[in-house]
Design a protein around this motif. Sequence first.
Motif, PDB file in Angstrom:
ATOM      1  N   LYS A   1      15.770  83.972 -41.388  1.00  0.00           N
ATOM      2  CA  LYS A   1      14.853  83.388 -42.369  1.00  0.00           C
ATOM      3  C   LYS A   1      13.506  84.091 -42.337  1.00  0.00           C
ATOM      4  O   LYS A   1      13.133  84.720 -41.358  1.00  0.00           O
ATOM      5  CB  LYS A   1      14.676  81.897 -42.120  1.00  0.00           C
TER       6      LYS A   1
ATOM      7  N   SER B   1      22.578  82.136 -43.719  1.00  0.00           N
ATOM      8  CA  SER B   1      23.263  81.756 -42.495  1.00  0.00           C
ATOM      9  C   SER B   1      24.732  82.141 -42.567  1.00  0.00           C
ATOM     10  O   SER B   1      25.252  82.472 -43.631  1.00  0.00           O
ATOM     11  CB  SER B   1      23.129  80.251 -42.253  1.00  0.00           C
TER      12      SER B   1
ATOM     13  N   GLU C   1      16.809  83.220 -29.876  1.00  0.00           N
ATOM     14  CA  GLU C   1      15.825  83.128 -30.951  1.00  0.00           C
ATOM     15  C   GLU C   1      14.833  84.268 -30.806  1.00  0.00           C
ATOM     16  O   GLU C   1      14.314  84.501 -29.714  1.00  0.00           O
ATOM     17  CB  GLU C   1      15.086  81.788 -30.904  1.00  0.00           C
TER      18      GLU C   1
ATOM     19  N   VAL D   1      25.188  88.078 -43.147  1.00  0.00           N
ATOM     20  CA  VAL D   1      24.205  87.100 -43.622  1.00  0.00           C
ATOM     21  C   VAL D   1      23.490  87.706 -44.821  1.00  0.00           C
ATOM     22  O   VAL D   1      22.990  88.825 -44.744  1.00  0.00           O
ATOM     23  CB  VAL D   1      23.199  86.737 -42.502  1.00  0.00           C
TER      24      VAL D   1
ATOM     25  N   SER E   1      26.652  80.143 -34.691  1.00  0.00           N
ATOM     26  CA  SER E   1      25.851  79.884 -35.887  1.00  0.00           C
ATOM     27  C   SER E   1      24.681  80.860 -35.929  1.00  0.00           C
ATOM     28  O   SER E   1      23.898  80.931 -34.987  1.00  0.00           O
ATOM     29  CB  SER E   1      25.339  78.450 -35.847  1.00  0.00           C
TER      30      SER E   1
ATOM     31  N   ILE F   1      21.322  82.194 -38.150  1.00  0.00           N
ATOM     32  CA  ILE F   1      20.368  81.899 -39.219  1.00  0.00           C
ATOM     33  C   ILE F   1      19.303  82.986 -39.219  1.00  0.00           C
ATOM     34  O   ILE F   1      18.709  83.279 -38.184  1.00  0.00           O
ATOM     35  CB  ILE F   1      19.700  80.526 -39.027  1.00  0.00           C
TER      36      ILE F   1
ATOM     37  N   SER G   1      17.983  83.261 -35.405  1.00  0.00           N
ATOM     38  CA  SER G   1      18.378  82.267 -34.415  1.00  0.00           C
ATOM     39  C   SER G   1      19.903  82.261 -34.348  1.00  0.00           C
ATOM     40  O   SER G   1      20.573  82.216 -35.384  1.00  0.00           O
ATOM     41  CB  SER G   1      17.863  80.884 -34.823  1.00  0.00           C
TER      42      SER G   1
ATOM     43  N   LEU H   1      20.565  87.055 -47.869  1.00  0.00           N
ATOM     44  CA  LEU H   1      19.421  86.254 -48.271  1.00  0.00           C
ATOM     45  C   LEU H   1      18.578  87.021 -49.269  1.00  0.00           C
ATOM     46  O   LEU H   1      18.752  88.222 -49.447  1.00  0.00           O
ATOM     47  CB  LEU H   1      18.583  85.815 -47.068  1.00  0.00           C
TER      48      LEU H   1
ATOM     49  N   ALA I   1      16.241  82.451 -46.826  1.00  0.00           N
ATOM     50  CA  ALA I   1      16.990  82.100 -45.621  1.00  0.00           C
ATOM     51  C   ALA I   1      18.471  82.298 -45.908  1.00  0.00           C
ATOM     52  O   ALA I   1      18.930  82.125 -47.036  1.00  0.00           O
ATOM     53  CB  ALA I   1      16.718  80.669 -45.199  1.00  0.00           C
TER      54      ALA I   1
END
Length: 128
Positions: A70, A77, A116, A88, A66, A68, A106, A90, A75
């Motif tokens: 942001k 994902s 992270e 990804v 997973s 992410i 992350s 955004l 954000a």
Amino acid sequence: LTVSLIIGAIALLAILSFILNPCVFPHKMHVSITPLVTIVQGSAPENVSFTVIVHDTNGVPLRGASVIIKGLGGAGSGFSDEVGRTSVHLQVRLEDGIYEGYLDISVKATCHVTFEQQEMIKVVKGIP
């Protein structure tokens, strides 16, 4: 009888802790992101995309990790595929008078230490 209850409780606790967390010793992973610096124009919200690749320490791709990303008002994902890659997307925005900002990432994968990193990706405002 008391000793049997104590031993049974300890065994039950050990079994439940293994079921809830099957990875006693999680492994590290390597995460690479392209691009690490991206340029946006003006102060209107702008769509940006990043390619993230996730491998274990032996170079084996991690499927289903997973990811992410942001920051800067947006954000995005995704989940890594069979070659450890995901895209990804955004929308970010640099306010008037602000010429650079940063995005956080992350990455989580089963049986691996969570990766992270704050302010890993730099976003700069280009000259219009």
